[in-house]
Design a protein around this motif. Sequence first.
Motif, PDB file in Angstrom:
ATOM      1  N   GLU A  77       2.408  21.203  19.891  1.00  0.00           N
ATOM      2  CA  GLU A  77       1.182  21.019  19.124  1.00  0.00           C
ATOM      3  C   GLU A  77       1.397  21.434  17.669  1.00  0.00           C
ATOM      4  OE1 GLU A  77      -2.929  23.320  18.938  1.00  0.00           O
ATOM      5  OE2 GLU A  77      -2.551  22.528  20.960  1.00  0.00           O
ATOM      6  N   ARG A  78       1.037  20.511  16.742  1.00  0.00           N
ATOM      7  CA  ARG A  78       1.227  20.806  15.318  1.00  0.00           C
ATOM      8  C   ARG A  78      -0.105  21.048  14.601  1.00  0.00           C
ATOM      9  NH1 ARG A  78       5.582  16.612  13.023  1.00  0.00           N
ATOM     10  NH2 ARG A  78       3.695  15.949  11.958  1.00  0.00           N
ATOM     11  N   PHE A  79      -1.185  20.596  15.209  1.00  0.00           N
ATOM     12  CA  PHE A  79      -2.485  20.662  14.535  1.00  0.00           C
ATOM     13  C   PHE A  79      -3.549  20.467  15.590  1.00  0.00           C
ATOM     14  CE2 PHE A  79      -5.938  18.071  12.639  1.00  0.00           C
ATOM     15  CZ  PHE A  79      -6.302  18.854  11.552  1.00  0.00           C
ATOM     16  N   ARG A  80      -4.674  21.173  15.430  1.00  0.00           N
ATOM     17  CA  ARG A  80      -5.816  20.891  16.321  1.00  0.00           C
ATOM     18  C   ARG A  80      -7.107  20.954  15.509  1.00  0.00           C
ATOM     19  NH1 ARG A  80      -7.002  25.086  20.932  1.00  0.00           N
ATOM     20  NH2 ARG A  80      -4.910  24.531  21.589  1.00  0.00           N
ATOM     21  N   PHE A  81      -8.099  20.198  15.987  1.00  0.00           N
ATOM     22  CA  PHE A  81      -9.349  20.095  15.240  1.00  0.00           C
ATOM     23  C   PHE A  81     -10.459  19.758  16.225  1.00  0.00           C
ATOM     24  CE2 PHE A  81     -12.108  16.724  13.239  1.00  0.00           C
ATOM     25  CZ  PHE A  81     -12.838  17.564  12.406  1.00  0.00           C
ATOM     26  N   LYS A  82     -11.569  20.470  16.103  1.00  0.00           N
ATOM     27  CA  LYS A  82     -12.703  20.115  16.951  1.00  0.00           C
ATOM     28  C   LYS A  82     -13.720  19.364  16.088  1.00  0.00           C
ATOM     29  CE  LYS A  82     -15.588  21.303  20.687  1.00  0.00           C
ATOM     30  NZ  LYS A  82     -16.373  22.224  21.469  1.00  0.00           N
ATOM     31  N   ASN A  91      -2.634  17.049  17.367  1.00  0.00           N
ATOM     32  CA  ASN A  91      -1.469  16.288  16.935  1.00  0.00           C
ATOM     33  C   ASN A  91      -0.247  16.963  17.552  1.00  0.00           C
ATOM     34  OD1 ASN A  91       0.915  15.905  14.744  1.00  0.00           O
ATOM     35  ND2 ASN A  91      -0.401  14.119  14.849  1.00  0.00           N
ATOM     36  N   LYS A  92       0.537  16.164  18.267  1.00  0.00           N
ATOM     37  CA  LYS A  92       1.709  16.729  18.967  1.00  0.00           C
ATOM     38  C   LYS A  92       2.959  15.922  18.648  1.00  0.00           C
ATOM     39  CE  LYS A  92      -1.037  17.969  23.050  1.00  0.00           C
ATOM     40  NZ  LYS A  92      -1.080  17.882  24.527  1.00  0.00           N
ATOM     41  N   THR A  93       4.100  16.580  18.761  1.00  0.00           N
ATOM     42  CA  THR A  93       5.367  15.873  18.551  1.00  0.00           C
ATOM     43  C   THR A  93       5.600  14.889  19.693  1.00  0.00           C
ATOM     44  OG1 THR A  93       6.582  17.624  19.699  1.00  0.00           O
ATOM     45  CG2 THR A  93       6.435  17.790  17.294  1.00  0.00           C
ATOM     46  N   ALA A  94       6.302  13.782  19.362  1.00  0.00           N
ATOM     47  CA  ALA A  94       6.600  12.737  20.349  1.00  0.00           C
ATOM     48  C   ALA A  94       8.006  12.205  20.059  1.00  0.00           C
ATOM     49  CB  ALA A  94       5.585  11.605  20.224  1.00  0.00           C
ATOM     50  N   GLY A 379      17.971  19.070  13.040  1.00  0.00           N
ATOM     51  CA  GLY A 379      18.176  19.680  14.349  1.00  0.00           C
ATOM     52  C   GLY A 379      17.286  19.035  15.385  1.00  0.00           C
ATOM     53  N   LEU A 380      17.350  19.606  16.555  1.00  0.00           N
ATOM     54  CA  LEU A 380      16.581  19.118  17.694  1.00  0.00           C
ATOM     55  C   LEU A 380      15.098  18.999  17.358  1.00  0.00           C
ATOM     56  CD1 LEU A 380      16.581  18.536  20.747  1.00  0.00           C
ATOM     57  CD2 LEU A 380      16.328  21.000  21.114  1.00  0.00           C
ATOM     58  N   GLN A 381      14.567  20.034  16.691  1.00  0.00           N
ATOM     59  CA  GLN A 381      13.122  20.067  16.432  1.00  0.00           C
ATOM     60  C   GLN A 381      12.669  19.055  15.380  1.00  0.00           C
ATOM     61  OE1 GLN A 381      15.705  22.047  15.623  1.00  0.00           O
ATOM     62  NE2 GLN A 381      14.804  24.060  15.396  1.00  0.00           N
ATOM     63  N   HIS A 382      13.653  18.420  14.678  1.00  0.00           N
ATOM     64  CA  HIS A 382      13.265  17.444  13.654  1.00  0.00           C
ATOM     65  C   HIS A 382      13.382  16.007  14.142  1.00  0.00           C
ATOM     66  CE1 HIS A 382      15.187  20.887  11.336  1.00  0.00           C
ATOM     67  NE2 HIS A 382      13.886  21.050  11.262  1.00  0.00           N
ATOM     68  N   LEU A 383      14.051  15.826  15.280  1.00  0.00           N
ATOM     69  CA  LEU A 383      14.278  14.447  15.737  1.00  0.00           C
ATOM     70  C   LEU A 383      13.090  13.960  16.569  1.00  0.00           C
ATOM     71  CD1 LEU A 383      16.423  12.298  15.358  1.00  0.00           C
ATOM     72  CD2 LEU A 383      17.100  12.717  17.697  1.00  0.00           C
ATOM     73  N   VAL A 384      11.907  14.159  16.005  1.00  0.00           N
ATOM     74  CA  VAL A 384      10.685  13.733  16.702  1.00  0.00           C
ATOM     75  C   VAL A 384       9.759  13.097  15.685  1.00  0.00           C
ATOM     76  CG1 VAL A 384      10.674  15.396  18.618  1.00  0.00           C
ATOM     77  CG2 VAL A 384       9.775  16.087  16.392  1.00  0.00           C
ATOM     78  N   THR A 385       8.881  12.253  16.170  1.00  0.00           N
ATOM     79  CA  THR A 385       7.780  11.776  15.350  1.00  0.00           C
ATOM     80  C   THR A 385       6.541  12.505  15.891  1.00  0.00           C
ATOM     81  OG1 THR A 385       6.552   9.833  14.639  1.00  0.00           O
ATOM     82  CG2 THR A 385       7.608   9.678  16.808  1.00  0.00           C
ATOM     83  N   ASN A 386       5.338  11.984  15.673  1.00  0.00           N
ATOM     84  CA  ASN A 386       4.174  12.683  16.217  1.00  0.00           C
ATOM     85  C   ASN A 386       3.144  11.676  16.697  1.00  0.00           C
ATOM     86  OD1 ASN A 386       1.872  12.477  13.965  1.00  0.00           O
ATOM     87  ND2 ASN A 386       3.875  12.635  12.977  1.00  0.00           N
ATOM     88  N   LYS A 387       2.176  12.194  17.391  1.00  0.00           N
ATOM     89  CA  LYS A 387       1.178  11.332  18.018  1.00  0.00           C
ATOM     90  C   LYS A 387      -0.140  12.101  18.066  1.00  0.00           C
ATOM     91  CE  LYS A 387       2.590   9.083  21.917  1.00  0.00           C
ATOM     92  NZ  LYS A 387       2.791   8.841  23.368  1.00  0.00           N
ATOM     93  N   TRP A 388      -1.250  11.382  17.914  1.00  0.00           N
ATOM     94  CA  TRP A 388      -2.575  12.014  17.979  1.00  0.00           C
ATOM     95  C   TRP A 388      -3.154  11.875  19.388  1.00  0.00           C
ATOM     96  CZ3 TRP A 388      -4.515  14.759  13.893  1.00  0.00           C
ATOM     97  CH2 TRP A 388      -3.826  14.611  12.685  1.00  0.00           C
TER      98      TRP A 388
END
Length: 397
Positions: A77-82, A91-94, A379-388
């Motif tokens: 999880e990179r971001f959350r909003f109510k 928003n989470k990595t994918a 690195g490993l943690q950068h080889l991702v995109t994200n998804k809502w």
Amino acid sequence: MNTLLSIETRNAVLLKMAQLLEQERAAIIEVNKGDLEAYSGDDISMYDRLKADDKKVDEMIASVTHLASQDDPVGVERFRFKHDNGMQVYNKTASFGTVLIIYESRPDVTVEAAGIAFKSGNKILLKGGKESLNSNLKIVELWHQALKENGASTNWVEYLQFNRIETQAFLENPTQQVDLIVPRGGERLIAFTKQHATCPVIISGRGNNFVYVHKDADLDIAINVILNGKSKISACNAIDKVLIDENLPNKKDFVANLISKLKDFKIQVLGDDTISKEHGLEGIKSDDIWYEEFLDYKILIGEIASNQDTIAMINKYSGGHSSVIVTKDENEAKAFMENVDTAAVYHNASSRFTDGGQLGLGGELAISTDKLHQRGPIGLQHLVTNKWYVHGNGQTR
């Protein structure tokens, strides 16, 4: 599209891979000897990268073992909003989906880069160079065995035996889904990939790295950082250019000492107009040499008036990779580090640390000199995109 493998399965495949690399160590080295013997080129850095000896196999094993111990980079999880209307937004990595790695001469890429891409939930397409074909096929065979033994499809790792024309055709009009391309190799390979690719490319760019010896430098540190920066000529984090502050006390003695130490290591030393005249070195024929990445036993030393001039010079000529200032003056170091436009900036330390493992990432897929999508070691943690992810109970706008 392959359904995302659970993190348990991904880790189990990586650990099985480590076992198989150990088990098949002798066979890998033997097959690689054949590739080395067949290599007819005269590129010493290419030959160095082609070799898979005991030390390289150890590194391959260490990299997949370490990858298996790292947190899952997918679903973070990179971001959350109510929302006012009660919707819960995350928003989470994918994972990207399918990553194509195009590379030359480096069988370790078949383990390390593929391992990073696999751990981050991607299908891997590998397009290695013809000079390392047999070594690569042997390693891909182990990937397939590790996948099968963990109930996963072997098409998670696919080797593309394409020549240059077939590669170009595939880049321009892929016969299967490709979401990201990572070229690992020289400038020609990168330019070729960038020119023909129809999807995003992460540029693992050239080095051509500079060390600036400021007038308040610790001279022992300066010598050590420069010599260490030249200790592996095939590395993209090697030093090619040294700029000496014209106000450095005992400048002439320092430069003479530096030249003699470099020559002890069989490094050819070139100088700009001032340095070459003062020290009887070969001069430079054109300023274009300042743009060159040498990948050779060669270094260029120049004299410079100030930190401001150094920053301008590096920003004009360097490959955007790594740069170093040697100084005891914290303010000068800060000005240099904030204004030099390279992926990594160093104060009193060697550029040879621009490496995923050395900077705490565990390993790296590439070292990017682009500013998108990630800069420097990826690195490993950068080889991702994200998804809502949006959860509601009937909300409409």
